[in-house]
Write a protein that holds these residues in place. Sequence first.
Motif, mmCIF file in Angstrom:
data_model
loop_
_atom_site.group_PDB
_atom_site.id
_atom_site.type_symbol
_atom_site.label_atom_id
_atom_site.label_comp_id
_atom_site.label_asym_id
_atom_site.label_seq_id
_atom_site.Cartn_x
_atom_site.Cartn_y
_atom_site.Cartn_z
ATOM 1 N N ASP A 157 10.134 12.707 -0.818
ATOM 2 C CA ASP A 157 8.758 12.314 -1.125
ATOM 3 C C ASP A 157 8.558 10.892 -0.594
ATOM 4 O OD1 ASP A 157 6.217 12.156 -2.114
ATOM 5 O OD2 ASP A 157 6.819 11.874 -4.216
ATOM 6 N N VAL A 158 7.836 10.782 0.512
ATOM 7 C CA VAL A 158 7.773 9.512 1.243
ATOM 8 C C VAL A 158 6.329 9.199 1.614
ATOM 9 C CG1 VAL A 158 8.403 8.386 3.408
ATOM 10 C CG2 VAL A 158 10.111 9.722 2.180
ATOM 11 N N ASP A 159 5.930 7.930 1.410
ATOM 12 C CA ASP A 159 4.622 7.499 1.912
ATOM 13 C C ASP A 159 4.736 6.311 2.876
ATOM 14 O OD1 ASP A 159 5.085 5.269 0.314
ATOM 15 O OD2 ASP A 159 3.555 5.785 -1.174
ATOM 16 N N THR A 160 5.969 5.833 3.098
ATOM 17 C CA THR A 160 6.202 4.704 4.009
ATOM 18 C C THR A 160 7.572 4.878 4.655
ATOM 19 O OG1 THR A 160 4.921 3.218 2.571
ATOM 20 C CG2 THR A 160 6.402 2.190 4.188
ATOM 21 N N ILE A 161 7.625 4.798 5.991
ATOM 22 C CA ILE A 161 8.900 4.864 6.696
ATOM 23 C C ILE A 161 9.116 3.533 7.422
ATOM 24 C CG2 ILE A 161 10.287 6.013 8.452
ATOM 25 C CD1 ILE A 161 8.786 8.569 7.909
ATOM 26 N N VAL A 162 10.149 2.820 7.008
ATOM 27 C CA VAL A 162 10.525 1.555 7.649
ATOM 28 C C VAL A 162 11.639 1.864 8.644
ATOM 29 C CG1 VAL A 162 11.468 -0.756 7.277
ATOM 30 C CG2 VAL A 162 9.852 0.223 5.622
ATOM 31 N N HIS B 88 0.826 -1.213 0.000
ATOM 32 C CA HIS B 88 0.000 0.000 0.000
ATOM 33 C C HIS B 88 0.861 1.264 0.000
ATOM 34 C CE1 HIS B 88 -3.501 -2.529 0.777
ATOM 35 N NE2 HIS B 88 -2.794 -3.131 1.715
ATOM 36 N N GLY B 89 2.044 1.170 -0.560
ATOM 37 C CA GLY B 89 2.930 2.320 -0.657
ATOM 38 C C GLY B 89 3.942 2.094 -1.757
ATOM 39 N N SER B 90 4.548 3.172 -2.231
ATOM 40 C CA SER B 90 5.518 3.032 -3.329
ATOM 41 C C SER B 90 6.713 3.962 -3.175
ATOM 42 C CB SER B 90 4.829 3.317 -4.671
ATOM 43 O OG SER B 90 4.294 4.637 -4.675
#
Length: 328
Positions: A235-240, A171-173
């Motif tokens: 530009d970030v939609d997911t931070i691991v 659900h992120g790219s």
Amino acid sequence: MDINEIARMAGVSRATVSRYLNDGYVSEEKRHMIKKVIDETGYVPSQRAQTLRTGKTKLVGVIIPKISSDSVSRMVQGMTKLFRENGYQIILANTDNDAKAEVDYIKLFSGRNKVDGIILIATVFSAAHIRALEACSIPTVVLGQKLEGQSCVFQDDFHALYEITLSALQHGSKPAFLGVREDDVSAGHQRHEGFMAACKELDIRIPQKNVILGGKFSVDAGYNMTEELIESGADVDTIVCATDNIAFGAITCLREYGRRVPEDVQVTGVGDGTLSQVVSPTLTTVHHYYRESGLEAAKILVDAMNGGTTIAREVRMGYEVRRRRSTR
């Protein structure tokens, strides 16, 4: 009260009491009589005398990097019961992530009649660590890292981060990674590599500014690295994140910058400590079996201290990705 008085009161020889105290053969009748006298008098054998007689202290040295760590406390909890059941007591040595102090404790514990065995909960290895471990004359188990030639119990950090990254990127790219120092092979290098392998699998190119390494295992570090990420214009939609604490700091920073979790940015951690289930939103994270790894390390050490195999053993623990509300 000494062993001679126990023998006189029980009506047995001093040698019989000595065999009883050292788990040697004693008939059931005499064993019952000796136990009855010891229970009634509260007699406790001299630890020093037992050490001189057997060469065993019945002590285990456990060297830890940080006493406030949730993962470390779970490891110690896992080993404590087994040691107690086998008649061993723990001496806990907290190093506050001081590599020299770790080496000093290895040398101290391995000195004559200090402890019967050592568990080192490891983070980094210097040449001094390797020399001290190789020179160690008592059984030693490394917990938390893999080290060639040493018995060790460690987490599968590469595959754990590979799997949680793939899960989040359903659900992120546009992912980012917040990591710790790379010379910590397990928590640093392996977790970073697992993240990068998952992104490569999905054919996602990671801009250099989307990977920040070298942070500490703290909420403050997570906050600061996330702020650096945001202010760099990434530009970030997911931070691991490499740890739960870093993830907690990331969530706090994102909120202060007006970003919603997980609607705008997903966040994942590693560790599955108690707080991961009570923060809002609850944290998607990797559950490492830290308590069980402590137990496994204790089993290996007790076996070695009791004359078992001297061949180095490696145990790689399993893991579980626990999806919660910080991801979509």
